[in-house]
Design an enzyme around this catalytic site. Sequence first.
Site, PDB file in Angstrom:
ATOM      1  N   SER A 121      -7.987  -4.754   5.150  1.00 28.34           N
ATOM      2  CA  SER A 121      -8.616  -4.492   3.849  1.00 28.34           C
ATOM      3  C   SER A 121      -9.009  -5.780   3.113  1.00 28.34           C
ATOM      4  O   SER A 121      -8.710  -5.945   1.925  1.00 28.34           O
ATOM      5  CB  SER A 121      -7.715  -3.614   2.970  1.00 28.34           C
ATOM      6  OG  SER A 121      -7.455  -2.381   3.602  1.00 28.34           O
ATOM      7  N   ASN A 139     -11.019  -2.787  -5.293  1.00 26.92           N
ATOM      8  CA  ASN A 139     -10.283  -1.766  -6.056  1.00 26.92           C
ATOM      9  C   ASN A 139     -10.978  -1.377  -7.364  1.00 26.92           C
ATOM     10  O   ASN A 139     -10.619  -0.367  -7.986  1.00 26.92           O
ATOM     11  CB  ASN A 139      -8.842  -2.219  -6.340  1.00 26.92           C
ATOM     12  CG  ASN A 139      -7.934  -2.148  -5.122  1.00 26.92           C
ATOM     13  OD1 ASN A 139      -7.024  -2.954  -4.943  1.00 26.92           O
ATOM     14  ND2 ASN A 139      -8.156  -1.168  -4.258  1.00 26.92           N
ATOM     15  N   ASP A 158       0.831  -1.212   0.000  1.00 24.06           N
ATOM     16  CA  ASP A 158       0.000   0.000   0.000  1.00 24.06           C
ATOM     17  C   ASP A 158       0.861   1.256   0.000  1.00 24.06           C
ATOM     18  O   ASP A 158       1.967   1.257   0.528  1.00 24.06           O
ATOM     19  CB  ASP A 158      -0.917  -0.034   1.240  1.00 24.06           C
ATOM     20  CG  ASP A 158      -2.082   0.924   1.107  1.00 24.06           C
ATOM     21  OD1 ASP A 158      -2.350   1.406  -0.014  1.00 24.06           O
ATOM     22  OD2 ASP A 158      -2.732   1.194   2.134  1.00 24.06           O
TER      23      ASP A 158
HETATM   24  C1  IPE Z   1      -5.400  -2.792  -0.181  1.00 29.19           C
HETATM   25  O1  IPE Z   1      -5.074  -1.449  -0.329  1.00 29.19           O
HETATM   26  C2  IPE Z   1      -5.364  -3.477  -1.509  1.00 29.19           C
HETATM   27  C3  IPE Z   1      -4.059  -3.620  -2.129  1.00 29.19           C
HETATM   28  C4  IPE Z   1      -2.919  -3.252  -1.601  1.00 29.19           C
HETATM   29  C5  IPE Z   1      -4.059  -4.250  -3.418  1.00 29.19           C
HETATM   30  P1  IPE Z   1      -6.202  -0.332  -0.488  1.00 29.19           P
HETATM   31  O2  IPE Z   1      -5.470   0.964  -0.634  1.00 29.19           O
HETATM   32  O3  IPE Z   1      -7.133  -0.694  -1.569  1.00 29.19           O
HETATM   33  O4  IPE Z   1      -6.966  -0.440   0.905  1.00 29.19           O
HETATM   34  P2  IPE Z   1      -7.865   0.631   1.663  1.00 29.19           P
HETATM   35  O5  IPE Z   1      -8.890   1.104   0.680  1.00 29.19           O
HETATM   36  O6  IPE Z   1      -6.967   1.738   2.082  1.00 29.19           O
HETATM   37  O7  IPE Z   1      -8.425  -0.116   2.820  1.00 29.19           O
HETATM   38  C1  IPE Z   2      -1.521   0.367  -3.449  1.00 31.11           C
HETATM   39  O1  IPE Z   2      -1.352   1.745  -3.466  1.00 31.11           O
HETATM   40  C2  IPE Z   2      -1.822  -0.178  -4.819  1.00 31.11           C
HETATM   41  C3  IPE Z   2      -3.176  -0.721  -4.971  1.00 31.11           C
HETATM   42  C4  IPE Z   2      -4.096  -0.736  -4.049  1.00 31.11           C
HETATM   43  C5  IPE Z   2      -3.520  -1.278  -6.257  1.00 31.11           C
HETATM   44  P1  IPE Z   2      -2.582   2.743  -3.379  1.00 31.11           P
HETATM   45  O2  IPE Z   2      -2.988   3.130  -4.754  1.00 31.11           O
HETATM   46  O3  IPE Z   2      -3.663   2.209  -2.520  1.00 31.11           O
HETATM   47  O4  IPE Z   2      -1.885   3.982  -2.677  1.00 31.11           O
HETATM   48  P2  IPE Z   2      -2.507   4.954  -1.586  1.00 31.11           P
HETATM   49  O5  IPE Z   2      -3.040   4.104  -0.481  1.00 31.11           O
HETATM   50  O6  IPE Z   2      -3.590   5.718  -2.275  1.00 31.11           O
HETATM   51  O7  IPE Z   2      -1.357   5.812  -1.166  1.00 31.11           O
HETATM   52 MG    MG Z   3      -4.097   2.370  -0.548  1.00 28.31          MG
END
Ligand code: IPE
Ligand code: IPE
Ligand code: MG
Length: 227
Positions: free
Chosen positions: A183, A64, A16
């Site tokens: 998550s 996502n 993340d």
């Molecule tokens: C969890 O991260 C999913 C992945 C890393 C693929 P998210 O960024 O989607 O999770 P939330 O929305 O902050 O809980």
């Molecule tokens: C993780 O990074 C990648 C996926 C969830 C696919 P994020 O895109 O969630 O990054 P933040 O949480 O917005 O910084």
């Molecule tokens: Mg994220």
Amino acid sequence: MEEQDQRARHVAIIMDGNGRWAKRKGLPRAIGHQRGVEAVRKLVRAVEPMGLDCLTLYAFSSENWRRPEDEVDDLMNLMRRFIKSDLPEFIANDVRLKIIGDWQGLAPDIVEMLEDALEQTAKGARTLAVALNYGSRQEIVRAARLAAEGQELTEEALDRHLYTNELPPLDLLIRTSGEVRLSNFLLWQAAYAEMLFVDTLWPDFTPEHLQAALDDFAQRERRFGGR
Ligand code: IPE
Ligand code: IPE
Ligand code: MG
């Protein structure tokens, strides 16, 4: 007699923080995701020297899809490029690819690429499991349904029907970026996993960070309810 440090066999990571990494640098989110893929590549290369049997990475959750369409497109295109560019390296390095989640629901060309990659890496000694279109509640419901069809609603039967059934038990679950939540990732499997939440944003996460996590794990006392 001194107790031996325990070795982690199976580590899972909630990768993340790509978006925040990009934002801090004034770059588009897509660049953050690109740099995230580079972090994955470096990490996969480090798995063998670290003695891990399995590394599981949360790449795309079933939630996502709620992101803007252009971001989802960017992520899917990165996936296509990653499979194409890194498959030869997986094969050469004895890495077995495994996909967990409802990946058959992805775009048909990605499904086809993945099927080919799974076939070509089937004999690899170490496993890279990638969670794609993965949601733990969906996984548990699916497993429960399959277990019930077999008239065997037990923990063991449910375990057997999880996407992770042939992976080693989960030892350590890491989440980057400072968020302290799961998550919808590996809820069942994490019942007795050790957890580590680090502030590092995913694109900055290096094999050294993983080694530090393994060193931390080695020192922990796991009791599994006993004493
Ligand atoms: C969890 O991260 C999913 C992945 C890393 C693929 P998210 O960024 O989607 O999770 P939330 O929305 O902050 O809980
Ligand atoms: C993780 O990074 C990648 C996926 C969830 C696919 P994020 O895109 O969630 O990054 P933040 O949480 O917005 O910084
Ligand atoms: Mg994220």
